[in-house]
Scaffold this active site. Structure first.
Site, PDB file in Angstrom:
ATOM      1  N   ASN A   7       8.808  -7.573   7.307  1.00 50.88           N
ATOM      2  CA  ASN A   7       9.393  -7.554   5.967  1.00 50.88           C
ATOM      3  C   ASN A   7      10.794  -8.130   6.108  1.00 50.88           C
ATOM      4  O   ASN A   7      11.728  -7.438   6.515  1.00 50.88           O
ATOM      5  CB  ASN A   7       9.422  -6.109   5.457  1.00 50.88           C
ATOM      6  CG  ASN A   7      10.034  -6.000   4.077  1.00 50.88           C
ATOM      7  OD1 ASN A   7      10.535  -6.984   3.519  1.00 50.88           O
ATOM      8  ND2 ASN A   7      10.012  -4.806   3.513  1.00 50.88           N
ATOM      9  N   ARG A  91       5.399  -9.356   4.205  1.00 48.46           N
ATOM     10  CA  ARG A  91       5.623  -8.944   2.827  1.00 48.46           C
ATOM     11  C   ARG A  91       6.339 -10.100   2.124  1.00 48.46           C
ATOM     12  O   ARG A  91       7.364 -10.591   2.607  1.00 48.46           O
ATOM     13  CB  ARG A  91       6.506  -7.703   2.773  1.00 48.46           C
ATOM     14  CG  ARG A  91       6.831  -7.355   1.358  1.00 48.46           C
ATOM     15  CD  ARG A  91       7.910  -6.307   1.275  1.00 48.46           C
ATOM     16  NE  ARG A  91       8.149  -5.998  -0.111  1.00 48.46           N
ATOM     17  CZ  ARG A  91       9.357  -5.706  -0.592  1.00 48.46           C
ATOM     18  NH1 ARG A  91      10.396  -5.692   0.189  1.00 48.46           N
ATOM     19  NH2 ARG A  91       9.492  -5.443  -1.875  1.00 48.46           N
ATOM     20  N   HIS A 180       6.489  -3.944  -6.497  1.00 49.35           N
ATOM     21  CA  HIS A 180       5.965  -2.753  -5.792  1.00 49.35           C
ATOM     22  C   HIS A 180       4.437  -2.733  -5.805  1.00 49.35           C
ATOM     23  O   HIS A 180       3.826  -1.663  -5.648  1.00 49.35           O
ATOM     24  CB  HIS A 180       6.417  -1.427  -6.462  1.00 49.35           C
ATOM     25  CG  HIS A 180       7.868  -1.112  -6.324  1.00 49.35           C
ATOM     26  ND1 HIS A 180       8.577  -0.501  -7.326  1.00 49.35           N
ATOM     27  CD2 HIS A 180       8.730  -1.288  -5.299  1.00 49.35           C
ATOM     28  CE1 HIS A 180       9.832  -0.323  -6.939  1.00 49.35           C
ATOM     29  NE2 HIS A 180       9.948  -0.801  -5.715  1.00 49.35           N
ATOM     30  N   ARG A 241      20.162  -0.036 -10.739  1.00 53.89           N
ATOM     31  CA  ARG A 241      19.732  -0.914 -11.840  1.00 53.89           C
ATOM     32  C   ARG A 241      19.628  -0.117 -13.140  1.00 53.89           C
ATOM     33  O   ARG A 241      19.183   1.035 -13.130  1.00 53.89           O
ATOM     34  CB  ARG A 241      18.366  -1.530 -11.537  1.00 53.89           C
ATOM     35  CG  ARG A 241      18.356  -2.476 -10.362  1.00 53.89           C
ATOM     36  CD  ARG A 241      17.010  -3.194 -10.271  1.00 53.89           C
ATOM     37  NE  ARG A 241      16.882  -3.931  -9.038  1.00 53.89           N
ATOM     38  CZ  ARG A 241      15.980  -3.653  -8.087  1.00 53.89           C
ATOM     39  NH1 ARG A 241      15.099  -2.671  -8.261  1.00 53.89           N
ATOM     40  NH2 ARG A 241      15.937  -4.366  -6.988  1.00 53.89           N
ATOM     41  N   GLY A 333       9.941  10.307  -5.295  1.00 59.08           N
ATOM     42  CA  GLY A 333       8.635  10.850  -5.697  1.00 59.08           C
ATOM     43  C   GLY A 333       7.997  11.702  -4.605  1.00 59.08           C
ATOM     44  O   GLY A 333       7.317  12.691  -4.886  1.00 59.08           O
ATOM     45  N   GLU A 385       3.350   0.742   2.606  1.00 59.14           N
ATOM     46  CA  GLU A 385       3.149  -0.679   2.295  1.00 59.14           C
ATOM     47  C   GLU A 385       2.800  -1.473   3.548  1.00 59.14           C
ATOM     48  O   GLU A 385       2.002  -2.401   3.503  1.00 59.14           O
ATOM     49  CB  GLU A 385       4.418  -1.245   1.634  1.00 59.14           C
ATOM     50  CG  GLU A 385       4.585  -0.749   0.202  1.00 59.14           C
ATOM     51  CD  GLU A 385       6.015  -0.777  -0.282  1.00 59.14           C
ATOM     52  OE1 GLU A 385       6.809   0.062   0.194  1.00 59.14           O
ATOM     53  OE2 GLU A 385       6.346  -1.623  -1.119  1.00 59.14           O
TER      54      GLU A 385
END
Ligand code: ADP
Length: 400
Positions: A7, A91, A180, A241, A333, A385
């Site tokens: 990545n 990625r 995502h 953001r 989460g 991921e």
């Protein structure tokens, strides 16, 4: 089959090296501060111990040489020869409309990826640099590109179009792409696996809540809507953001504060969200701590955060005419039980009933956290991921 997952960011390279037999991670780590002072490779041992290799890492190619050096090193390595690597999975942030799934890298794929640079000017160039570096160092290595946007390419037109002149979509490709995707795909599949069901005929809402955050509506295993848009700026309130915002605010501030497009972009991407609202931090743990001490801005920022996730859950339940499974993932989460609870509180009318006992204290573990009576299964599924990228790479190698 052994697969290296890379990545590549603008100044970093995260890597994981998998033995696909048993999907075991043989090695993982991070190259940091590429082209800057203090560049190094941090190897994370299975024991949690970190080994740091300092050196002048001027570019991505040198960074990848460090990674390959560590993998084959006598003391810290796990293979004796680079021949043992079957393929490298990368990625890639943006695949535009062209890439609807992962792809084996060839010259056509590279030229299509180059066309997407305009859409992700900060992310796609380092992704491409990683691919080029592998080609330079190990010319016949097979490489696979796994796109963050690809999973959302199944969104119907009414979900991905913006209400602006159609000609601008045609001219610049301005539409919702979503991001995502690899995470939403992984956790939705994994949730179904845990529940012992197929994704077909299931309506799933996945909340990826990390520094960046997005929600996806997934029907029959396909993304039908997602909260991030043309860029990752849209949707939820995030670490730095703003998320959803009246565009009028942007033009008003550009005029009043005499902001150019670059400065405006930095304002809404880097200085807004939880950081901008609280002036404390973009890190949820810091904000939780301050809220617990009574800091009013931290308290309201958290309520805003919960409220916005809740609104998306409501919207996507409506969009799919129901929801069977709600999944939480991402650093927040997976770990923040109070956040999960606050989001699910008073959603019982829609069929979401969180079980406080199952939720409390649950961290980074797969679990069902809804009451047995809950119409919707609420779950925590830690994302992975890298594993998804390794699996896609393996599948494409087997299909060849
Ligand atoms: P990234 O988008 O950079 O991959 P992560 O998914 O790692 O981000 O999520 C980072 C966020 O997760 C940070 O805001 C961090 O505070 C939050 N986080 C991590 N652990 C906890 C925790 N135990 N409680 C609350 N928030 C947490």
């Amino acid at each position: 089959m052994k697969i290296l997952v890379l990545n590549c960011g603008s100044s970093s390279i995260k890597f994981q090296f998998f033995d696909m037999e048993g999907e075991k991670v043989l090695s993982k780590g991070l190259v940091e501060k590429i082209g800057l002072n203090g560049s190094c490779l941090v190897l994370e041992k299975a024991t949690g111990e970190k080994v740091i290799f300092e050196g002048e890492i001027l570019d991505h190619k040198v960074g990848i040489e460090y990674v390959l050096g560590v993998l084959t090193s006598e003391k810290h390595g796990c293979i004796s020869d680079l021949d043992e690597i079957t393929a490298v999975g990368h990625r890639v942030v943006h695949g535009g409309e062209h890439f609807k799934e992962s792809a084996i890298v060839d010259s056509n794929v590279i030229s299509e990826m180059e066309k997407c640079i305009d859409l992700a000017p900060l992310h796609n160039p380092p992704n491409l640099k990683g691919i080029e570096a592998i080609s330079d160092i190990i010319p016949d290595m097979k490489q696979v590109a796994v796109f963050d946007t690809a999973f959302h390419q199944t969104m119907p037109k009414h979900a991905y179009m913006y209400g602006i002149p159609y000609s601008l979509y045609m001219k610049y490709g301005i539409r919702r792409y979503g991001f995502h995707g690899t995470s939403h795909r992984y956790v939705s599949k994994r949730a179904c696996k845990i529940l012992g069901t197929e994704c077909e005929n299931k309506k799933i809402i996945t909340c990826h809540l990390g520094n960046g955050a997005s929600v996806a509506a997934i029907q029959n295993g396909r993304s039908v809507d997602t909260s991030m848009g043309f860029t990752p700026l849209e949707g939820l309130l995030m670490g730095t953001r703003s998320g959803d915002l009246d565009i009028g605010v942007v033009t008003y501030l550009m005029e009043k504060e005499k902001l150019g497009s670059d400065t405006a972009s930095i304002l809404f991407n880097k200085h807004s969200g939880m950081l901008g609202l609280t002036g404390i931090s973009s890190d949820f743990r810091d904000i939780n701590d301050k809220a617990a001490e009574g800091n009013e801005l931290a308290k309201i920022a958290l309520v805003m955060y919960h409220y916005r996730v809740k609104k998306y859950i409501g919207a996507y339940t409506a969009a799919m005419n129901g929801c069977d499974v709600l999944v939480f993932t991402g650093g927040i989460g997976e770990n923040a039980d109070q956040t999960r609870k606050a989001i699910c509180d008073e959603l019982d009318w829609l069929g979401f009933e969180i079980d406080e006992k199952k939720n409390k204290g649950l961290r980074s573990k797969e679990a069902i956290i809804s009451k047995d009576s809950s119409k919707v299964k609420i779950m925590v599924v830690p994302t992975n991921e890298e594993l998804m990228i390794a699996r896609d790479t393996k599948l494409l190698m087997e299909d060849k």
